[in-house]
Structures are given as C-alpha cells and as structure tokens.
Design a protein around this motif. Sequence first.
Motif, PDB file in Angstrom:
ATOM      1  N   GLU A  54      -8.695   5.991  -0.478  1.00 24.80           N
ATOM      2  CA  GLU A  54      -9.466   5.697   0.754  1.00 24.80           C
ATOM      3  C   GLU A  54      -9.432   4.239   0.875  1.00 24.80           C
ATOM      4  O   GLU A  54      -9.809   3.572   2.140  1.00 24.80           O
ATOM      5  N   HIS A  55      -9.606   3.347  -0.182  1.00 27.22           N
ATOM      6  CA  HIS A  55      -9.776   1.993  -0.199  1.00 27.22           C
ATOM      7  C   HIS A  55      -8.649   1.408   0.731  1.00 27.22           C
ATOM      8  O   HIS A  55      -8.873   0.427   1.648  1.00 27.22           O
TER       9      HIS A  55
ATOM     10  N   HIS B   6       0.883  -1.140   0.208  1.00 26.44           N
ATOM     11  CA  HIS B   6      -0.046   0.025  -0.003  1.00 26.44           C
ATOM     12  C   HIS B   6       0.834   1.312   0.005  1.00 26.44           C
ATOM     13  O   HIS B   6       0.600   2.237  -0.753  1.00 26.44           O
TER      14      HIS B   6
ATOM     15  N   ASP C 201     -13.994  -2.444  -8.838  1.00 24.89           N
ATOM     16  CA  ASP C 201     -12.951  -1.673  -9.708  1.00 24.89           C
ATOM     17  C   ASP C 201     -12.507  -2.397 -10.834  1.00 24.89           C
ATOM     18  O   ASP C 201     -11.993  -1.606 -11.924  1.00 24.89           O
TER      19      ASP C 201
ATOM     20  N   LYS D  77     -16.839  -5.881   2.333  1.00 28.75           N
ATOM     21  CA  LYS D  77     -16.770  -4.487   1.821  1.00 28.75           C
ATOM     22  C   LYS D  77     -15.699  -4.196   0.637  1.00 28.75           C
ATOM     23  O   LYS D  77     -15.840  -3.674  -0.364  1.00 28.75           O
ATOM     24  N   TRP D  78     -14.510  -4.624   1.005  1.00 29.56           N
ATOM     25  CA  TRP D  78     -13.374  -4.389   0.285  1.00 29.56           C
ATOM     26  C   TRP D  78     -13.218  -5.644  -0.761  1.00 29.56           C
ATOM     27  O   TRP D  78     -12.806  -5.235  -1.924  1.00 29.56           O
TER      28      TRP D  78
ATOM     29  N   ASP E 188     -15.920  -3.996  -3.412  1.00 33.07           N
ATOM     30  CA  ASP E 188     -14.805  -2.915  -4.094  1.00 33.07           C
ATOM     31  C   ASP E 188     -13.945  -3.249  -5.319  1.00 33.07           C
ATOM     32  O   ASP E 188     -13.774  -2.851  -6.096  1.00 33.07           O
ATOM     33  N   HIS E 189     -13.310  -4.409  -4.951  1.00 33.35           N
ATOM     34  CA  HIS E 189     -12.386  -4.971  -5.919  1.00 33.35           C
ATOM     35  C   HIS E 189     -13.180  -5.352  -7.053  1.00 33.35           C
ATOM     36  O   HIS E 189     -12.747  -5.035  -8.278  1.00 33.35           O
TER      37      HIS E 189
ATOM     38  N   GLU F  69      -8.574  -0.783   4.453  1.00 39.99           N
ATOM     39  CA  GLU F  69      -8.216  -2.068   4.722  1.00 39.99           C
ATOM     40  C   GLU F  69      -7.077  -2.047   5.928  1.00 39.99           C
ATOM     41  O   GLU F  69      -7.087  -2.887   6.655  1.00 39.99           O
TER      42      GLU F  69
ATOM     43  N   SER G 215      -5.402  -7.271  -5.480  1.00 41.11           N
ATOM     44  CA  SER G 215      -6.504  -7.666  -5.312  1.00 41.11           C
ATOM     45  C   SER G 215      -7.003  -9.324  -5.284  1.00 41.11           C
ATOM     46  O   SER G 215      -7.744  -9.757  -4.333  1.00 41.11           O
TER      47      SER G 215
ATOM     48  N   HIS H  86     -10.447   7.303  -4.798  1.00 38.24           N
ATOM     49  CA  HIS H  86     -11.324   6.258  -4.109  1.00 38.24           C
ATOM     50  C   HIS H  86     -10.404   5.209  -3.740  1.00 38.24           C
ATOM     51  O   HIS H  86     -10.281   4.551  -2.371  1.00 38.24           O
ATOM     52  N   PHE H  87      -9.291   4.998  -4.414  1.00 39.76           N
ATOM     53  CA  PHE H  87      -8.411   3.701  -4.281  1.00 39.76           C
ATOM     54  C   PHE H  87      -7.561   4.000  -3.114  1.00 39.76           C
ATOM     55  O   PHE H  87      -7.146   3.346  -2.068  1.00 39.76           O
TER      56      PHE H  87
END
Length: 557
Positions: free
Chosen positions: A449-450, A333, A405, A397-398, A401-402, A454, A376, A446-447
């Motif tokens: 924040e994603h 990250h 995305d 939730k994540w 998101d994957h 995590e 991901s 957004h990414f």
Amino acid sequence: FAFLIFDVNNRGRTGLSDMLFDGDEGLPTAQDPTADNGRGDDHHWEWFARVLFWLGAVTQMLLSVAKFGEWVGKRLELEHVHPTWMMLPVGCLVAALVAPIVPALNSYYDDDDMGGPTAQAAALAAAQQAGDLSGVFDSRAFANYELARFFYAFGYAMWVVLFGVTFFKVVTTHNSDDRQRHSVWIWVAAPALVSIVSFNMCFARGAVFGGMDLLATGVCTDTLSLYFFLALVIFLGLAWATLPYINFFGRDKYGMGYWIECFAADTLAAAAAVYYSVYGTYTGEVLMVMLLVVASVFNFVCMMWFLSQLVRGRTVFCPEIKWGPLSFMKLTHEAVRGALPTFTKALTEMRLEDEGSVQLFCAHFSQFVMLHEEHSRHEDEVIFKAFNDLFPEQGKKWNDDHEHDRVLIVHWKGLVNTILNTQAPPQARAAAIQELQTTLPQFLEHFAEHLKGEEDHLQPVGKRYLPLELQKQISRKVWEITPAARWEVLVPYLVNNLPRNLQRVRYLKALLWAMPERAQQIGAIVYRNVDSVKWEMLRTEIPEMIPRGTYNWRRYY
C-alpha cells in the motif's frame, strides 16, 4: 490527393505523369493546354483538386510558421530536438511539388466560362503548332511556379538546417526510446522530395518562358540525380544500422512510427521512377524496380499490422506509454511486487528442522532489507527532497513511513540473526520464526500500500513538474549515494524480479538515459548475475551495455 485527382482527370497536362505513365523514356515535352485529353471534360474535378491543395498547403504553411516561431521563442535543450521536426519542411516540399501541377492559382480555362480556352492559352497553342516558342511568356504557369518556389524556399532551407542539427543530436545522445528512432527515416524523404521538386520546378520554369532549354542543357537533370543519390546513400546507411550487430532500428513492436519508414521508402521509390524516366538507363530501371518492391513490401506489412492492431484494439487510437530517466522508480516498485509472492512463500514454508528453508528465507530477507534501506534512502535524500522543494512536505507521510519501517526492520534483523545462530536455544529460534511469520505478512501488505501511495501522490510530481535535465540529475545522485557493492546486489534483484522483459529493458534504459557513461559498468553487473537466456534478451535490446570481453562489445570512449 489533390495531385492524383487532377492528374487522373486531366491526363497529359502534367510533365511528371506524362513521363511516368505514358511509357516514353527521356525528357517530357510541353503539352497543349487546349487539347482534349479524353479525361478532362469535367473541369469541376480540377477545381476540387485546387480546393484540396489550398486546404492542405495553407494549413501546412501556418503550422510551419507557428512552429518556427516556437522554436525561436522557447528555451529548449538538445534532448528536445528530434528528426520529427523535419516533417514541417517536408510538408512544404510536398506543397511545392503539387503547386505547379494542379495548377494551384489559376486554371487553363476562364473563370467565367470554364468551357473555352483563354487567349493566352490559345496563343501558346499556336506558338507550339508553329514550332517557335521563343518569346512566349505564360503568366499562368509563372504564378504557379512562383507559388512552388514560395513553399520550396522554406522547406529546402529548414531541411538543410534541421538535418545537421538532428544528425548531431542522434549521434551524440542516447536515443533511449525505440519508438522515436523511426523518425530518423525522414532524413531519406527530404532529399528524395527535393530531387523530384527541383526537377519539376525546373520543368515548370521551362514552360513559363515557352521552352524546354533548361531541360535540354541538363540543368534540371543534374539536380534530380544529385539529391536522388543523396537520399539513396542515406537510405542504405540507415538500412545498415538495422543489422544485428548495431540493432538501432526494429527493436520495438509495431507502432504507428513504422509508417515513417513507409513514407521514406515511397518518396525514394518515386525519385527513382523519375530518375529512370529521365535517363532511361538499365541501372536506373533496376534501382526503380528494387525500390518500388521495397516500398510495396514496407507498405503491405505495415498495413497488415495496422489492420490486425485495429481489430484487436491495440496500438491504434491508444495513448502511448510515456517514460523517462525517473521511470526506474516505478519499475523498482514493480520489481518489489514481483518479489513479494516468492518472499512470502519462503516465509510461510520456513521450518526450523529444514535448514534449506531457513537459508532460503534469509537470502530473500537479506535482499529485501538491502533494497528497502537503499530505496528509502534514495527517496528521502534525493527524490522526495526534489519533490518537497516544489511542494513543501508533499512526501512527509511517506518519509515518516520509512522511519517507522526502519525500526521494525532492525527488530526483524535481530530475529533473523537469532534464527541463524545455531548455538541459540531451539525454543528461541522457533519463537523468532513464529514472530516473523505472524508480523512480517502484515508489514508486507502495508508496504504494498505504501508503494501504491507513492505512485499515486508523488510520482506524478516528477512526471509533470521536473524537466528532463533535473530527472537525469536525480538519477545520477541516486546512483552515487549507493556503494557499487550494493548495486551488485540491487540491479540483479530488480532485473530478475521484473515480470516482463520489456520492463527489464526499460529499467536499464532509464538508468542509461541519465548515465550513458556507466552503460558497460551496469552491463557487467547484469552479465555476472543473470542467466544466459535473460542476458541474450537484454543485450540484444541494449547492445551499448555489453561489457568489455564479451560478444559484440563496442568501445565507448
């Protein structure tokens, strides 16, 4: 501390101090317990020293008993064993050293009348004056001698056992965290203390039975030199491990762990001083001076660093940063965050009429897409799956998101293909650039924040609930589900985008912690894809990853 207080205020009662500070070479002589030594008028200091001894010794033995029970009762792995465990037997050896010197159990003076000698002390003094100590038994010295044996028994036994276990652990495991490597120097302190303690106890035994015959026959001096030489050889071996081509020690910046080296050097220098005091040889004098100089330098440098860090508010009284095999996730990250500004700049500066800007953006986009796809996938199929096994739907939730995305990335990949297609109408290519410059920055926000979500809600699960073995299994699975051709892109992308060298080193060490057998494979990937300066910085910190055919390579099989 108790020994120093007693010795300063009762000069002449301790055999060791008499040897070291009175300037007489050779074996000590029995002291007259009733003699006025010039500093022993105030015997309250002696009682104060005894109080300090019992506070430290009782606490030390309680900790030793408690930790020994925990070692037996808890299920541990070899990774959990560490040389710091030897601090407990070493503490017991220190107590065994001080017990017959203070003395710990009773004084040379009556409890009721601290000003007068006991009848037994007077009898011993009379026997000394007569020159006939045969048959004289000093019960007071015997009690302190037995107390020293009480601490020495556990300390010696656990030193022998733990040295073998921790030596096996250090040799066969990865020792990834440099901060923990300092504890290996406790291997020096243990035999050095055994050397001094065994000699002091032998001297105390001679005093118990009213004679120094044990010293005269060489029994005490044999154990003194035996364990001193053992400590000296271990010290030299560990010093050799600091050489650049091995580079096992000294990679990390100053930390409190460096005081372990100081303690080891201090105990070895003390053993050398006792050795020279007993034998009085030129070689012993040279060893003593050299080791005292080394110990003084160690302590001075560490003290200066300690004071500087204390003033600057760093290291001292600050929590240590913890990391493990799963730390590659957080560092991935961080690498993405490091790459986003360059990626965003390439996006905003892309112009259709500037072919170089188009190629630059597409290169950044290709690497980012590959990273997103693989990372991901790692999270969905391996990492978050392990978290969801502990807490169902913790990562839902994540995971969602994957999936969302991936749909967007497929659309953007089509736009990029349109931009790269020189046969496409210029209007279509310009429209694709405009759409990317409009929608992609919002996705990148957004990414970011994603990633933060995590780290806040999922990574603590791995840190607090997954044992070390599961973390290593997860790291291996992550590596195995991604083809080697893609790691050839991902590893350099992450290493080059991490902003600090410490983070790059820690990312690679996190992988090697779980997969030491792949160290040189990963090192070859890094070697082929980073500049020479960065490679030198990395290979100095992680010499085990140097691939075959390059400088300082070492065989691993």
